[in-house]
Design a protein around this motif. Structure first.
Motif, mmCIF file in Angstrom:
data_model
loop_
_atom_site.group_PDB
_atom_site.id
_atom_site.type_symbol
_atom_site.label_atom_id
_atom_site.label_comp_id
_atom_site.label_asym_id
_atom_site.label_seq_id
_atom_site.Cartn_x
_atom_site.Cartn_y
_atom_site.Cartn_z
ATOM 1 N N PHE A 43 -21.373 17.667 65.557
ATOM 2 C CA PHE A 43 -21.229 18.142 64.183
ATOM 3 C C PHE A 43 -20.012 19.041 64.021
ATOM 4 C CE2 PHE A 43 -25.735 17.236 64.577
ATOM 5 C CZ PHE A 43 -26.040 16.628 63.374
ATOM 6 N N ARG A 44 -19.452 19.011 62.810
ATOM 7 C CA ARG A 44 -18.418 19.954 62.385
ATOM 8 C C ARG A 44 -19.056 20.770 61.264
ATOM 9 N NH1 ARG A 44 -13.454 20.673 63.292
ATOM 10 N NH2 ARG A 44 -13.294 18.673 64.373
ATOM 11 N N VAL A 45 -19.070 22.097 61.436
ATOM 12 C CA VAL A 45 -19.719 22.990 60.481
ATOM 13 C C VAL A 45 -18.705 23.996 59.956
ATOM 14 C CG1 VAL A 45 -21.530 24.730 60.174
ATOM 15 C CG2 VAL A 45 -21.945 22.756 61.672
ATOM 16 N N THR A 46 -18.630 24.104 58.643
ATOM 17 C CA THR A 46 -17.779 25.097 58.001
ATOM 18 C C THR A 46 -18.685 26.024 57.196
ATOM 19 O OG1 THR A 46 -15.958 23.525 57.835
ATOM 20 C CG2 THR A 46 -15.852 25.462 56.411
ATOM 21 N N ILE A 47 -18.531 27.323 57.433
ATOM 22 C CA ILE A 47 -19.329 28.321 56.722
ATOM 23 C C ILE A 47 -18.391 29.399 56.190
ATOM 24 C CG2 ILE A 47 -21.191 30.012 56.856
ATOM 25 C CD1 ILE A 47 -22.187 28.563 59.377
#
Length: 90
Positions: A43-47
């Motif tokens: 997964f690629r997660v941007t927060i």
């Protein structure tokens, strides 16, 4: 509930982000170590969250890893993270 949905709920509750994006990139890693035919391993997660204010890059990553510890231990093989404060996201 999918792994992505579970991660979304946990991250939403932990960081109250102004932006949260989770992209399943498992298809890009087919045949690689940790990949599963059914996906949901990479997964690629941007927060974007005020919760990251004053925290170093390493501290931010540790915070996310703590929240997603069960998923990382059981199913998720790779997690690419982009973690910013609202000021950094402008």
């Amino acid at each position: 509930m999918t792994i992505a949905e579970t991660m979304h709920d946990k991250l939403q509750n932990a960081f109250a982000p102004t932006a949260l994006e989770i992209v399943d990139e498992s298809h890009l890693h087919a045949g690689h170590m940790g990949a599963r035919p059914e996906g949901e391993t990479h997964f690629r997660v941007t927060i974007v969250s005020a919760a990251f204010a004053g925290a170093s890059r390493v501290q931010r990553h540790r915070l996310v890893h703590e929240v997603l510890a069960a998923e990382l231990r059981e199913r998720v093989h790779a997690l690419a993270l982009v973690l910013r404060t609202p000021e950094e996201a402008r």
